[in-house]
Scaffold this motif. Structure first.
Motif, PDB file in Angstrom:
ATOM      1  N   LEU A  28       0.843  -1.194   0.000  1.00 46.38           N
ATOM      2  CA  LEU A  28       0.000   0.000   0.000  1.00 46.38           C
ATOM      3  C   LEU A  28       0.882   1.248   0.000  1.00 46.38           C
ATOM      4  N   TRP A  40      -4.338   6.822  -3.108  1.00 45.62           N
ATOM      5  CA  TRP A  40      -3.830   5.548  -2.595  1.00 45.62           C
ATOM      6  C   TRP A  40      -3.633   4.572  -3.751  1.00 45.62           C
ATOM      7  N   TYR A  42      -2.331   0.374  -4.601  1.00 45.79           N
ATOM      8  CA  TYR A  42      -1.900  -0.942  -4.103  1.00 45.79           C
ATOM      9  C   TYR A  42      -1.125  -1.623  -5.232  1.00 45.79           C
ATOM     10  N   TYR A  44       0.890  -5.000  -6.598  1.00 48.60           N
ATOM     11  CA  TYR A  44       0.924  -6.452  -6.367  1.00 48.60           C
ATOM     12  C   TYR A  44       1.551  -7.152  -7.560  1.00 48.60           C
ATOM     13  N   ARG A  68      -6.638   0.594   4.319  1.00 44.59           N
ATOM     14  CA  ARG A  68      -5.930  -0.653   4.630  1.00 44.59           C
ATOM     15  C   ARG A  68      -6.857  -1.864   4.506  1.00 44.59           C
ATOM     16  N   ALA A  71      -7.095  -2.642   0.906  1.00 48.57           N
ATOM     17  CA  ALA A  71      -5.862  -3.304   0.477  1.00 48.57           C
ATOM     18  C   ALA A  71      -5.871  -4.769   0.900  1.00 48.57           C
ATOM     19  N   ARG A  75      -5.552  -7.918  -1.529  1.00 48.82           N
ATOM     20  CA  ARG A  75      -4.477  -8.881  -1.271  1.00 48.82           C
ATOM     21  C   ARG A  75      -5.026 -10.310  -1.214  1.00 48.82           C
TER      22      ARG A  75
END
Length: 403
Positions: A28, A40, A42, A44, A68, A71, A75
């Protein structure tokens, strides 16, 4: 070993103004742009590739715990082998489809016309206006209905009051509703079947229009009276009278003559070549110009328009659909139509001449229904013979012999 997480908090996020990427941990990041906007992201890895997924701007999502949590959800998808970006695209597409399925018939009409206008679907503005009038006036009872909820019964209730009193208008309205719904189905705004189709559907509820009211041909002037009309017409000497005379002499449709442009005319070869897009049947058509029809075109060059052969001098535009009709009314012909002169021409040619029937049909831009004949008659479609036909018609209209 897991990387350090939760490096950021609300106060830190608010205080950071230097452009850059700030790591909160576990993929993040806070992104600060030169413009000062903050968002923001993320990051991956999946299937050997790295991808970035935006999670919203800080101004909309300033609670870092909420970000969060987002995220964590992303995830979990990655760990399950699901690409969250593809999932998001699918979800967005599904939501768009759900919204589209809630379109009302009125909204679909607007989209239909925008689509058709962009592709030149309507050959003339008059045709477009007729479609629009029927769909917005006679089909108004469907306007507020959600597209997916339109049924055959609803379409029937719209058409039934009009069917016995204005059958042709009702029939056209049904056809236009069917076309709009067919377009909507093709665009996946609605699932089939089409509730406005006739066969096996509305024909079970409505009497075929042929049985309600016998079809009427366009009222035509008997061919024997054409020379008298032509003499009166030539006495007017107005731009609209020249147009009407040209329509009669060429046995053309009103719209084809009104829309004639100089690029289509070759006075040296004595030809008027109408492109397919301006023809009713979408096939190019060649009209031989002889006698008075050729003179009308040559005379029009003395009062040139940048593109149009015949134009209304009042507004420098093409003549309206009603212009030839108004000219007829001035001469006292109240019960005939401009289109009816094509019938006058055909009846004259069949009854008063010995020209081949096929040449007469080609002069009217009619295709032969005989597939064997169609295989042998190609190219200019008996142009030389048609030139003889049109010259004889010109001579007859001017007061000469029958053929």
């Amino acid at each position: 070993m897991s990387r350090a997480i939760r490096r950021l908090n609300r106060a830190v996020v608010k205080a950071i103004n230097e452009p850059g990427r700030y790591n909160d941990g576990n993929g993040l990041y806070l992104i600060v742009k030169k413009s000062g906007s903050k968002s923001w992201l993320y990051r991956y890895r999946l299937n050997g590739g790295r991808r970035d997924m935006g999670l919203g701007s800080v101004s909309l999502t300033n609670n870092i715990d909420v970000v969060r949590k987002k995220a964590d959800e992303v995830r979990a998808l990655v760990q399950a082998g699901i690409d969250p970006l593809e999932r998001r695209e699918t979800d967005v597409e599904r939501r768009i489809q759900e919204i589209e399925k809630q379109y009302t018939f009125a909204e679909i009409i607007d989209l239909f016309f925008k689509s058709k206008d962009s592709t030149g679907y309507f050959r003339t503005q008059q045709t477009r206006r007729r479609w629009y009038f029927c769909l917005t006036t006679h089909a108004k009872g469907l306007h507020k209905t959600q597209l997916s909820k339109i049924t055959t019964k609803q379409v029937y209730k719209i058409l039934e009051p009009l069917w016995m009193v204005k059958t042709e208008t009702a029939s056209r309205t049904r056809l236009y509703i069917e076309a709009v719904l067919a377009w909507a189905i093709a665009m996946e705004y609605r699932d089939g079947p089409n509730p406005a189709i006739w066969r096996g559907n509305l024909n079970q509820l409505l009497t075929p229009k042929e049985r309600v009211k016998p079809s009427r041909n366009h009222p035509a002037l008997p061919w024997q009276e054409i020379p008298t009309l032509m003499k009166k017409l030539r006495g007017l000497e107005t731009p609209a009278s020249y147009l009407l005379e040209f329509i009669i002499l060429t046995a053309s449709r009103s719209g084809e003559a009104r829309g004639a442009v100089w690029d289509e005319v070759d006075t040296d070869k004595r030809l008027w070549e109408i492109p397919a897009e301006r023809m009713k049947m979408k096939r190019p058509h060649i009209v031989p110009l002889e006698g008075a029809s050729l003179s009308l075109v040559r005379d029009a060059k003395l009062y040139p328009h940048p593109s149009l052969v015949f134009h209304n001098p009042r507004n420098n535009k093409a003549f309206s659909y009603n212009a030839p009709m108004v000219t007829l009314r001035k001469l006292g012909y109240e019960n005939i139509t401009t289109h009816g002169f094509r019938s006058s021409f055909k009846t004259w040619a069949l009854e008063a001449t010995s020209f081949p029937t096929q040449a007469i049909e080609f002069a009217l831009a009619h295709e032969t229904k005989n597939t064997v004949e169609r295989a042998y008659i190609r190219g200019n479609r008996m142009l030389d013979k048609r030139r003889e036909v049109m010259l004889a018609w010109d001579n007859y209209c001017s007061g000469g012999s029958k053929a």
